[in-house]
Design a protein around this motif. Structure first.
Motif, short mmCIF file in Angstrom:
data_model
loop_
_atom_site.label_atom_id
_atom_site.label_comp_id
_atom_site.label_asym_id
_atom_site.label_seq_id
_atom_site.Cartn_x
_atom_site.Cartn_y
_atom_site.Cartn_z
N SER A 412 0.81 -1.22 0.00
CA SER A 412 0.00 0.00 0.00
C SER A 412 0.84 1.26 0.00
O SER A 412 0.29 2.35 0.02
CB SER A 412 -0.93 0.00 1.22
OG SER A 412 -0.16 0.08 2.41
N ARG A 413 2.15 1.11 -0.02
CA ARG A 413 2.98 2.31 0.09
C ARG A 413 2.93 3.16 -1.17
O ARG A 413 3.27 4.33 -1.15
CB ARG A 413 4.43 1.91 0.39
CG ARG A 413 4.60 1.39 1.82
CD ARG A 413 6.05 1.30 2.21
NE ARG A 413 6.17 0.92 3.61
CZ ARG A 413 6.16 1.76 4.62
NH1 ARG A 413 6.04 3.05 4.37
NH2 ARG A 413 6.27 1.33 5.86
N SER A 414 2.49 2.58 -2.27
CA SER A 414 2.37 3.37 -3.50
C SER A 414 1.16 4.29 -3.48
O SER A 414 1.10 5.26 -4.23
CB SER A 414 2.28 2.43 -4.71
OG SER A 414 1.16 1.56 -4.58
N ALA A 415 0.19 4.00 -2.62
CA ALA A 415 -1.00 4.84 -2.51
C ALA A 415 -0.73 5.99 -1.57
O ALA A 415 0.08 5.88 -0.65
CB ALA A 415 -2.19 4.01 -2.00
N PRO A 416 -1.40 7.12 -1.79
CA PRO A 416 -1.18 8.26 -0.89
C PRO A 416 -1.69 7.95 0.51
O PRO A 416 -2.63 7.20 0.70
CB PRO A 416 -2.00 9.38 -1.56
CG PRO A 416 -3.03 8.68 -2.38
CD PRO A 416 -2.37 7.43 -2.87
N GLY A 417 -1.07 8.56 1.51
CA GLY A 417 -1.47 8.35 2.89
C GLY A 417 -0.26 8.33 3.80
O GLY A 417 0.89 8.20 3.35
N ALA A 418 -0.55 8.43 5.12
CA ALA A 418 0.54 8.47 6.11
C ALA A 418 0.47 7.31 7.09
O ALA A 418 1.27 7.24 8.00
CB ALA A 418 0.48 9.80 6.87
N GLY A 419 -0.49 6.43 6.92
CA GLY A 419 -0.59 5.30 7.84
C GLY A 419 -1.22 5.68 9.17
O GLY A 419 -0.93 5.06 10.18
N LEU A 420 -2.10 6.71 9.17
CA LEU A 420 -2.73 7.17 10.41
C LEU A 420 -4.23 6.91 10.43
O LEU A 420 -4.88 7.13 11.46
CB LEU A 420 -2.48 8.66 10.62
CG LEU A 420 -1.03 9.07 10.90
CD1 LEU A 420 -0.91 10.59 10.92
CD2 LEU A 420 -0.56 8.49 12.22
N GLY A 421 -4.80 6.45 9.31
CA GLY A 421 -6.26 6.29 9.23
C GLY A 421 -6.80 5.28 10.23
O GLY A 421 -7.69 5.59 11.02
N LEU A 422 -6.25 4.06 10.21
CA LEU A 422 -6.73 3.04 11.14
C LEU A 422 -6.33 3.35 12.58
O LEU A 422 -7.03 2.96 13.52
CB LEU A 422 -6.20 1.66 10.72
CG LEU A 422 -6.87 1.05 9.47
CD1 LEU A 422 -6.22 -0.29 9.14
CD2 LEU A 422 -8.37 0.87 9.70
N SER A 423 -5.20 4.03 12.78
CA SER A 423 -4.81 4.44 14.13
C SER A 423 -5.84 5.39 14.72
O SER A 423 -6.22 5.27 15.90
CB SER A 423 -3.43 5.10 14.12
OG SER A 423 -2.45 4.21 13.67
N LEU A 424 -6.32 6.33 13.91
CA LEU A 424 -7.34 7.26 14.37
C LEU A 424 -8.65 6.53 14.67
O LEU A 424 -9.32 6.81 15.68
CB LEU A 424 -7.56 8.36 13.33
CG LEU A 424 -8.56 9.46 13.69
CD1 LEU A 424 -8.15 10.15 14.98
CD2 LEU A 424 -8.67 10.47 12.56
N VAL A 425 -9.01 5.57 13.82
CA VAL A 425 -10.22 4.78 14.07
C VAL A 425 -10.09 4.02 15.38
O VAL A 425 -11.04 3.94 16.18
CB VAL A 425 -10.47 3.80 12.90
CG1 VAL A 425 -11.63 2.86 13.23
CG2 VAL A 425 -10.77 4.55 11.62
N ASP A 426 -8.92 3.47 15.63
CA ASP A 426 -8.70 2.66 16.84
C ASP A 426 -8.88 3.50 18.11
O ASP A 426 -9.52 3.06 19.07
CB ASP A 426 -7.30 2.05 16.80
CG ASP A 426 -7.07 1.06 17.93
OD1 ASP A 426 -8.00 0.29 18.24
OD2 ASP A 426 -5.98 1.05 18.50
N VAL A 427 -8.34 4.72 18.14
CA VAL A 427 -8.48 5.55 19.34
C VAL A 427 -9.91 6.06 19.50
O VAL A 427 -10.40 6.22 20.62
CB VAL A 427 -7.47 6.73 19.32
CG1 VAL A 427 -6.05 6.22 19.38
CG2 VAL A 427 -7.67 7.62 18.12
#
Length: 463
Positions: A412-427
């Motif tokens: 998934s590193r080729s797609a835009p993003g910072a890897g924070l989406g699921l972290s935000l959902v988790d909190v």
């Protein structure tokens, strides 16, 4: 030093406080006993003297002075334990009968003390204390009747002595008990202080031992250990975030520098504008990354609970789905929804953010023709939000890792993003006391959020 610390300890002071209360109660009790004894002694003496005087007056009324003298003589027989003593005095103040001292010759109530004249040879007679009642006879003579109250005085003295002795013994026992309690308490606290000292110098894995004095102290140690666990987890998270930020920001900042260098070397206005537009886009991505981190920090601090209210999860999901459905269809994905009313207590904005992140990931990481489905259902008092797709999914070994900040699967590193989406959902899920599950959709990924549903009674109370 230990002796002084024991006497200065809270346990010792508490023991003194309890001793003072107990001592005061004992003093009040003994004073009450003494008062009752004195009251009993007075009533008994008064009643006895009055009864004996009435009997003697009846004797005199029946047979005159000779019969009164005979009655007194009979009562003073040495072989009989004399409860009363008597005195008859004529109008000239001379003794006619009885063995009472002349000090008792007065009308009304009185008290006399004298030495026992019948003491054995060579021994000093003991002091006797008598309560007297003097009565004027019809012919002018005086009749005095007395009873011994020396035993009552001795009982009072014994009670006073008991009060003093009790006070001394209680004080000594309190000092000794308080010292021993303080020493034991300090010894147990010393282990806790030593553990705290090791934690302060960097041994963050150290935990407090149980105090053992009482269940409430052990409960305090447990809560402090839970607090240390929480602090340790937060510090580890902070360390991980710092490392991840340094790692993940290096690439976008490097790109931004390259774009700025391109702008610096631009030879035309169009080339300059293109580089500036790319630089602004890269800057927005960096700012979005920091906004997400700040949002996560605010949620973890628990401040968002202040905005909790009664919300319909189905209404929120439908509103978010309406935003993303055109995006999914434009990208060639099939988009399906199924919403049931689901009432819970939460922050509508954060819940919408969590749903948006899940739907956005499902659209972003699935190929054309994939099916993205969003559902809200309630089963046995639990409200569930289910976002599923039939894309590549997440390998089982990566499902826990993707909840960490800045973690991204290699594919998934080729797609835009910072890897924070699921972290935000988790909190957000944790803030709402809910659970987040990543499951296989065979094929694809199924994300299940489970929230506690509020009852109809609670719904009415929150309106």
């Amino acid at each position: 030093m230990k002796l002084a610390r024991s006497f200065n300890s809270g346990a010792f002071r508490f023991a003194l406080l309890v001793t003072g209360i107990f001592g005061l109660g004992s003093f009040v009790l003994l004073m009450g006993v003494e008062r009752e004894v004195s009251h009993f002694e007075n009533n008994a003496a008064v009643s006895g003297l009055q009864s004996e005087t009435i009997i003697l007056l009846r004797e005199m009324s029946a047979g005159g002075l000779p019969q009164l003298m005979e009655a007194i003589e009979r009562r003073q027989t040495p072989t009989v334990d004399q409860q009363y003593r008597y005195l008859v005095v004529d109008t000239n103040g001379r003794r006619i009968a009885g063995n009472l001292p002349m000090e008792a010759a007065h009308i009304g109530w009185g008290t006399v003390q004298f030495l026992d004249p019948h003491a054995p040879p060579g021994e000093e007679g003991k002091t006797e204390t008598l309560r007297t009642l003097g009565t004027r006879l019809p012919d002018g003579k005086l009749l005095a009747v007395a009873t011994d109250i020396f035993d009552f005085f001795k009982l009072r003295a014994a009670l006073h002595s008991l009060e003093l002795t009790s006070a001394i013994v209680i004080t000594i026992l309190a000092l000794l008990g308080g010292y021993l309690t303080g020493m034991i308490f300090l010894r147990r606290l010393e282990r806790v202080n030593e553990a705290v000292g090791r934690i302060m110098v960097g041994s963050l894995s150290e935990r407090l031992p149980p105090i053992g004095m009482a269940p409430e102290f052990d409960h305090l140690s447990q809560n402090l250990n839970l607090m240390l666990d929480r602090i340790s987890a937060l510090m580890e998270g902070l360390r991980q975030v710092s490392t991840d930020i340094a790692h993940d920001l290096r690439t976008p900042i490097t790109r931004l520098r390259q774009m700025l260098e391109t702008m610096q070397d631009a030879t035309s206005v169009e080339e300059y504008r293109d580089a500036a537009e790319l630089a602004l886009t890269q800057t927005d991505e960096i700012m979005d990354m920091f906004k997400a981190l700040l949002r996560i920090g605010v949620i973890e601090a628990g401040e968002a609970r202040q905005l909790f209210t009664r919300v319909d999860l189905a209404e929120i999901a439908e509103r978010v789905a309406q935003i993303y459905q055109p995006m999914a269809e434009d990208g060639g994905r099939n988009f399906e929804t199924n919403f049931e009313p689901a009432w819970l207590v939460g922050d509508p904005e954060l819940l919408a953010q969590a749903l948006a992140n899940l739907i956005d990931n499902a659209i972003k990481y699935t190929p054309e023709g994939a099916l993205v489905r969003v559902e809200v259902v309630c089963v046995d008092g639990v409200c569930q939000v289910i976002v599923s797709d039939d894309g590549p999914g997440i390998p089982p070994g990566e499902r826990t890792k993707v909840l960490r900040r800045f973690y991204r699967i290699d594919t998934s590193r080729s797609a835009p993003g910072a890897g924070l989406g699921l972290s935000l959902v988790d909190v957000i899920v944790g803030l709402h006391d809910a659970t987040l599950q990543l499951e296989s959709n065979h094929p694809g990924l199924l994300v299940r959020l489970s929230f506690p549903e509020i009852s109809a009674h609670s719904q009415g109370a929150l309106r």
